[in-house]
Scaffold this active site. Structure first.
Site, PDB file in Angstrom:
ATOM      1  N   HIS A   1      -8.734   0.930  -0.355  1.00 41.02           N
ATOM      2  CA  HIS A   1      -8.495  -0.056  -1.411  1.00 41.02           C
ATOM      3  C   HIS A   1      -9.796  -0.710  -1.860  1.00 41.02           C
ATOM      4  O   HIS A   1      -9.872  -1.934  -2.026  1.00 41.02           O
ATOM      5  CB  HIS A   1      -7.477  -1.104  -0.951  1.00 41.02           C
ATOM      6  CG  HIS A   1      -6.136  -0.541  -0.644  1.00 41.02           C
ATOM      7  ND1 HIS A   1      -5.306  -0.028  -1.609  1.00 41.02           N
ATOM      8  CD2 HIS A   1      -5.488  -0.374   0.548  1.00 41.02           C
ATOM      9  CE1 HIS A   1      -4.192   0.425  -1.030  1.00 41.02           C
ATOM     10  NE2 HIS A   1      -4.281   0.226   0.273  1.00 41.02           N
TER      11      HIS A   1
ATOM     12  N   SER B   1       0.835  -1.195   0.000  1.00 44.30           N
ATOM     13  CA  SER B   1       0.000   0.000   0.000  1.00 44.30           C
ATOM     14  C   SER B   1       0.878   1.257   0.000  1.00 44.30           C
ATOM     15  O   SER B   1       1.596   1.511  -0.959  1.00 44.30           O
ATOM     16  CB  SER B   1      -0.962  -0.020   1.191  1.00 44.30           C
ATOM     17  OG  SER B   1      -1.880   1.044   1.143  1.00 44.30           O
TER      18      SER B   1
END
Length: 420
Positions: free
Chosen positions: A212, A103
């Site tokens: 996400h 991430s």
């Protein structure tokens, strides 16, 4: 034998992993800041870019609450990760064959691979944190970890709950039995109940948003302009993208992948599998904690791995990654054993005598003399033995892949630093 311009011999297939939010902690980077000028310079660059004292934010425990704010956690993690990488290269010098970050960690990986500079990385990350925080606060969303269920089962649960009118999505694929999900508060509760019914465990992630996932699309659209305004370069080292678990290609794919990353799941498991298929043998987690090392071990426990964070990690990493003097006798013995035990396919007797027999006898005789006299083994002795092994295997018509495997095994997957 792979030897770079600095005269280092190293094995291939090493990957560097950079952590994401959740790995931050108050005091992270202190050992590097206290002991290495390159780390202090990195903190100073971050402070000048962002307009506040990054060292105080990271190292002063009275600022923990501020550090835990998403936008600050993100810039702090990139700063510490890049500082750690710079110290690692200065002190150990192992060159990675690939990088990836979890991430937010993807920004650290791209920065260290030269896709953009630290100042640009920090400006992007600061804006990213602010934008996603603002959007997350405007929607009724959160996340949860799911363990003990296969990804397909979690996908089915998400689909069933979404059909009820409460959107929920898989937001990260970490291991064969660990994923995360993002959705509305109600969706996460419903999904959690179904997870438990199927024998899994659902753990809410506090102070989070539906990251996400498609719920973050408005934030991604706001962030896209900033990405497009930033000059991007092709990474000098392959960086595996979270979005599709494939290496970045052109410079244009850098901005696109970072944009898509906000609304697509982190495909960490697929990224690891891609690297394993490519021959990954060694992994180093560059930055705070060892979360990514843990995930790797759950997927590939045989891969040599370590983390580079605190002083004890630095000492352990150096012993694990760099050939030590006490390793020298074993390396020479292994070189001799490999040459003696490898089948010969060279029918040219004179060439075999010149490139195999004579060098082998020279190294073997010197080895026996040192053992008999109690003399210490030098690095020059090791270099000679390695060169003898590589030349002999080539003369025996051994395939390159097998020669590389023998070199990797003889060095124990370590880096041999050649002293001037």
């Amino acid at each position: 034998m792979r030897q770079d311009r600095e005269g280092e011999v190293q094995v291939a297939n090493a990957v560097f992993m950079f952590p994401g939010v959740g790995s931050h902690y108050s005091g992270m980077g202190k050992y590097f800041f206290d002991n290495f000028q390159v780390a202090r310079e990195t903190f100073e660059e971050a402070s000048e870019t962002l307009g506040f004292d990054m060292a105080t934010l990271c190292l002063d425990k009275s600022h923990k609450a501020e550090l835990d704010q998403l936008q600050h956690a993100q810039t702090a993690l990139v700063t510490v990760s890049v500082a750690t990488y710079r110290v690692f290269q200065q002190e150990i010098g192992l060159k990675p064959d690939a990088m990836l970050g979890y991430s937010l960690g993807e920004y650290s990986a791209l920065c260290c691979a030269g896709a953009f500079g630290l100042s640009d990385a920090l400006r992007l990350v600061k804006a990213r944190g602010e934008i996603v925080s603002e959007h997350a606060a405007s929607v009724d969303g959160t996340m949860a970890w799911v363990t003990n269920l296969a990804p397909a089962a979690v996908e089915e649960i998400c689909a069933n709950v979404s059909e009820m009118g409460e959107p929920v999505y898989v937001s990260a694929y970490d291991t064969p039995l660990k994923t995360s999900i993002s959705g509305t508060q109600a969706a996460i509760r419903l999904a959690g109940d179904l997870v438990v019914k199927q024998g899994g465990i659902a753990i809410p992630i506090k102070m989070s948003g539906p990251f996400h996932s498609p719920i973050m699309q408005p934030a991604a659209d706001r962030f896209l302009n900033l990405l497009q305004e930033t000059q991007m370069r092709v990474p000098s080292v392959p960086v595996i993208a979270n979005r599709n678990a494939l290496p970045y290609g052109t410079s244009e794919t850098v901005a696109d992948n970072l944009y898509q990353q906000l609304v697509h799941p982190v495909r960490w498991l697929d990224s690891l599998r891609y690297l394993l298929e490519a021959g990954l043998t060694t992994a180093v987690e560059i930055g705070p904690k060892n979360v990514l090392q843990y995930l790797l071990q759950a997927v590939a426990p045989d891969v040599l791995s370590c983390t580079y964070d605190k002083e004890k990690d630095v000492r352990k990493s150096e012993r694990m990654l760099v050939v030590q003097q006490e390793d020298y006798p074993h390396i020479i013995a292994q070189c001799l054993a490999v040459v003696a035990g490898t089948r010969n396919h060279n029918r040219d007797g004179a060439d075999y005598e010149r490139r195999v027999v004579n060098p082998f006898r020279h190294v073997q005789n010197a080895w026996e003399e040192r053992n008999a006299s109690g003399l210490a083994t030098s690095q020059a002795d090791v270099q000679e033995a390695l060169q003898m092994m590589q030349t002999a295997l080539e003369a025996k018509r051994v395939r390159q892949e097998e020669r590389e495997r023998h070199l990797r095994d003889v060095l124990g997957r370590k880096l041999l630093k050649i002293q001037a």
